[in-house]
Scaffold this active site. Structure first.
Site, short mmCIF file in Angstrom:
data_model
loop_
_atom_site.label_atom_id
_atom_site.label_comp_id
_atom_site.label_asym_id
_atom_site.label_seq_id
_atom_site.Cartn_x
_atom_site.Cartn_y
_atom_site.Cartn_z
N ASP A 30 23.32 -0.43 29.67
CA ASP A 30 23.83 -1.59 28.95
C ASP A 30 25.20 -1.19 28.40
OD1 ASP A 30 23.76 -4.09 27.39
OD2 ASP A 30 23.52 -2.71 25.70
N ASP A 83 27.34 -2.91 25.50
CA ASP A 83 27.55 -3.01 24.06
C ASP A 83 26.36 -2.49 23.27
OD1 ASP A 83 30.05 -4.36 24.54
OD2 ASP A 83 28.91 -6.17 24.98
N HIS A 99 26.55 -16.24 31.88
CA HIS A 99 25.88 -17.49 31.51
C HIS A 99 25.37 -17.51 30.08
CE1 HIS A 99 25.22 -16.97 35.96
NE2 HIS A 99 25.94 -18.07 35.89
#
Length: 199
Positions: free
Chosen positions: A20, A22, A99
């Site tokens: 990941d 952040d 999105h």
């Protein structure tokens, strides 16, 4: 929290580690579109360097709903990713979901799309990947793709998420070192559980 958590059975081989972005590799600056604000978290460069030295492919899988919310442009995210990549010494794949959460897309974590796409770009099966992230959605995305997930909590990680996961590590560097020390064909490895500090 004490004791040692055991992992599920390991894959046939460890070919790639997907991170990941952040809160795992870099400081979490909400909806960051400024490369100048990118700061690596402690141990991030060393963790990536260890994997690189062992020939393990690396990539990033990141939800970037700021694009869908109109807070960021795709160009902003690409520039921030490029800065992080520069600081980390170049990773093999950067994949992000643009999105909004309500878009019901197949890519947004905890769905598997980002993990599947990153594995495809790296030329490895998802089953040979491990995903490392700071929230449970990262781990669930890994599972949904047939990969394994490791939770590395930080101060923002919900305690309920930490308690729900048996497979955690106290920090990123420990997670990567343990993966490398215990990778197949060794016995299923264990990662030391996180000891408090989760919000």
């Amino acid at each position: 929290m004490t004791g040692t958590a055991r992992s599920p059975a390991p894959p046939a081989r460890l070919s790639a580690v997907l991170f990941d972005r952040d809160g795992t590799l870099v400081e979490d600056v909400p909806y960051n579109g400024e490369p100048a604000l990118v700061r690596l978290l402690p141990g991030a460069r060393e963790a990536v360097d260890l994997l690189r030295a062992e020939g393990i492919a690396t990539g990033v899988v990141s939800n970037q709903s700021g694009i869908g919310r109109g807070l960021l442009s795709e160009s902003d995210v690409l520039r921030v990713n490029a800065r992080a990549d520069e600081l980390l010494g170049t990773l093999g794949a950067w994949v992000f979901c643009p999105h909004r959460p309500e878009a019901d897309c197949a890519c947004r974590k905890p769905r598997p799309g980002l993990v599947v796409e990153a594995a495809r770009r790296l030329g490895v099966p998802p089953a040979e990947c491990v995903v490392i992230g700071d929230i449970r959605a990262d781990v669930l995305a890994a599972r949904a793709a047939g990969a394994r997930g490791v939770l590395v909590p930080n101060a923002a990680t919900l305690r309920t998420e930490v308690e729900a996961e048996r497979w955690t590590a106290p920090d990123l560097l420990t997670a990567v070192r343990t993966l490398l020390e215990q990778r197949p064909p060794l016995e299923p490895y264990s990662l030391e559980p996180h000891r408090g500090g989760a919000a």
